[in-house]
Design a protein around this motif. Structure first.
Motif, PDB file in Angstrom:
ATOM      1  N   ALA A  29       0.819  -1.207   0.000  1.00  0.00           N
ATOM      2  CA  ALA A  29       0.000   0.000   0.000  1.00  0.00           C
ATOM      3  C   ALA A  29       0.857   1.263   0.000  1.00  0.00           C
ATOM      4  O   ALA A  29       0.469   2.284  -0.587  1.00  0.00           O
ATOM      5  CB  ALA A  29      -0.922  -0.010   1.215  1.00  0.00           C
ATOM      6  N   VAL A  32       1.718   2.198  -3.526  1.00  0.00           N
ATOM      7  CA  VAL A  32       0.573   2.823  -4.205  1.00  0.00           C
ATOM      8  C   VAL A  32       0.450   4.283  -3.786  1.00  0.00           C
ATOM      9  O   VAL A  32       0.306   5.183  -4.622  1.00  0.00           O
ATOM     10  CB  VAL A  32      -0.727   2.064  -3.883  1.00  0.00           C
ATOM     11  N   GLU A  36       0.702   7.623  -6.154  1.00  0.00           N
ATOM     12  CA  GLU A  36      -0.445   8.541  -6.178  1.00  0.00           C
ATOM     13  C   GLU A  36      -0.029   9.945  -5.732  1.00  0.00           C
ATOM     14  O   GLU A  36      -0.448  10.947  -6.326  1.00  0.00           O
ATOM     15  CB  GLU A  36      -1.555   8.023  -5.272  1.00  0.00           C
ATOM     16  N   ARG A  76      -6.030  -6.757  -4.318  1.00  0.00           N
ATOM     17  CA  ARG A  76      -6.494  -5.382  -4.068  1.00  0.00           C
ATOM     18  C   ARG A  76      -5.389  -4.378  -4.329  1.00  0.00           C
ATOM     19  O   ARG A  76      -5.612  -3.359  -5.000  1.00  0.00           O
ATOM     20  CB  ARG A  76      -6.987  -5.256  -2.621  1.00  0.00           C
ATOM     21  N   ASP A  79      -4.662  -3.980  -8.174  1.00  0.00           N
ATOM     22  CA  ASP A  79      -5.592  -3.107  -8.909  1.00  0.00           C
ATOM     23  C   ASP A  79      -5.271  -1.642  -8.658  1.00  0.00           C
ATOM     24  O   ASP A  79      -5.227  -0.829  -9.595  1.00  0.00           O
ATOM     25  CB  ASP A  79      -7.034  -3.405  -8.485  1.00  0.00           C
ATOM     26  N   SER A  80      -5.055  -1.298  -7.396  1.00  0.00           N
ATOM     27  CA  SER A  80      -4.749   0.095  -7.058  1.00  0.00           C
ATOM     28  C   SER A  80      -3.430   0.540  -7.667  1.00  0.00           C
ATOM     29  O   SER A  80      -3.290   1.679  -8.123  1.00  0.00           O
ATOM     30  CB  SER A  80      -4.701   0.270  -5.535  1.00  0.00           C
ATOM     31  N   THR A  83      -3.782   1.185 -11.405  1.00  0.00           N
ATOM     32  CA  THR A  83      -4.462   2.461 -11.630  1.00  0.00           C
ATOM     33  C   THR A  83      -3.506   3.628 -11.414  1.00  0.00           C
ATOM     34  O   THR A  83      -3.469   4.569 -12.215  1.00  0.00           O
ATOM     35  CB  THR A  83      -5.674   2.595 -10.682  1.00  0.00           C
ATOM     36  N   ASP A 119     -10.161  -0.435 -15.034  1.00  0.00           N
ATOM     37  CA  ASP A 119     -10.602   0.791 -14.367  1.00  0.00           C
ATOM     38  C   ASP A 119     -11.263   1.680 -15.413  1.00  0.00           C
ATOM     39  O   ASP A 119     -10.627   2.526 -16.047  1.00  0.00           O
ATOM     40  CB  ASP A 119      -9.415   1.506 -13.716  1.00  0.00           C
TER      41      ASP A 119
END
Length: 341
Positions: A29, A32, A36, A76, A79-80, A83, A119
């Motif tokens: 995480a 990610v 971002e 999970r 996917d993030s 994206t 997405d």
């Protein structure tokens, strides 16, 4: 910039995290969040200063971001992560487009589509941006093809905001094609979608599309129609004035583009003093941006100023724009500082 926390845990961007990730061969995480955060920071620079302010760093980040996709992840996180990396490519395409690197922009957008996978909201946004490239290069039919792909993805995503973005830009393409009825109907539809989107979670790539942005595109649509129908000028001026007044310094490029269109409208309507004054201000703003695209959009303003040869100010404005378009806008701006992620 992400740093080690005081409690000793490691997070993306610090050497301890990088070593741990290499040992485990796993992305999490924190990775990610790092991508971002990087995209958000660089997108803000793009909107405030133009693509030239961030393009080198955006493109330079891509290899490391893509490498994350080769690491082991949970479903999970995977996917993030896809994206986030796809949106980094999406931003790279937009920044390249803004700096005149069209072929490179198209490659980044195509890669973004591949990485984005399922997405649909992001896929819609990428197709929308591809359409804007074609629209800028006066290929509205090619733009419409991309906007149609964007519409299908937006409907699949269920996002009213994604649909508003696409439909408003379809209206712009129809205006360029001279289809006034379709253009006006689509702008009304875009406003309806915007109203339905209130309270909807907003994806970072779509956060730019506010009521002010809707006014800007609406004004641009009516300004396009006003080239052949002077009755459209009043509506164009109203909406573009609303946009110019509504955009803040964080959206300097959009404000400048709206100001250019507003100046053109006044010049074509015979309000030469007002058009010249606004045009001079638009050129001033262009010189603070690192955006070849915005400088190119001065072309219609130059033509409109040349159409007023008896007005000294308009003549001077046309000459000033010619000189700026020859040399380009602020080529020597420093690159954004590269921060660890």
């Amino acid at each position: 910039m992400l740093r080690p926390r005081p409690d000793g845990h490691v997070v993306a961007g610090c050497p301890a995290h990088d070593r741990l990730r290499e040992v485990l061969g796993r992305a999490g995480a924190a990775d990610v969040l790092a991508v971002e955060s990087c995209v958000g920071r660089l997108r803000a620079l793009d909107q405030r200063h133009g693509g030239g302010r961030c393009v080198d760093e955006v493109v330079g980040r891509l290899p490391a971001a893509l490498a994350l996709l080769d690491l082991s992840v949970t479903a999970r996180i995977g996917d993030s992560l896809r994206t986030a990396v796809a949106d980094l490519h999406n931003l790279a395409g937009w920044a390249c487009f803004d700096t005149g690197r069209t072929a490179e922009a198209l490659r980044h957008f195509r890669t973004a589509l591949t990485v984005a996978g399922g997405d649909e909201a992001l896929v819609s946004n990428i197709h929308y941006r591809l359409g804007r490239v074609h629209l800028h290069h006066d290929a509205p039919r090619s733009a419409m093809a991309e906007f149609q792909s964007a519409e299908r993805a937006a409907r699949a995503s269920g996002s009213a905001l994604a649909l508003a973005v696409v439909v408003a830009n379809q209206a712009w393409a129809h205006a360029k094609l001279g289809s006034a009825g379709h253009a006006v109907t689509l702008m009304d539809e875009a406003a309806d979608h915007c109203a339905r989107a209130r309270g909807e979670p907003v994806a970072p790539w779509a956060a730019f599309f506010t009521d002010v942005e809707l006014a800007a595109i609406g004004g641009t649509v009516h300004a396009e129609l006003a080239r052949t129908d002077s009755a459209e000028t009043g509506r164009a001026v109203l909406l573009l004035t609303r946009a110019v007044d509504g955009f803040g310094p964080d959206r300097a490029r959009s404000r400048t583009s709206s100001l250019i269109s507003l100046a053109v409208c006044h010049l074509l309507a015979g309000r030469v003093d007002t058009g010249t004054r606004l045009g001079e201000h638009a050129v001033d703003l262009c010189q603070t941006l690192v955006s070849a695209r915005t400088t190119e959009r001065l072309g219609p303003l130059q033509d409109a100023a040349r159409g007023q040869p008896a007005h000294r100010g308009a003549r001077a404005l046309a000459v000033r724009i010619h000189r700026l378009r020859v040399v380009g806008a602020v080529p020597g701006w420093p690159a954004a500082n590269v921060a660890d992620w």
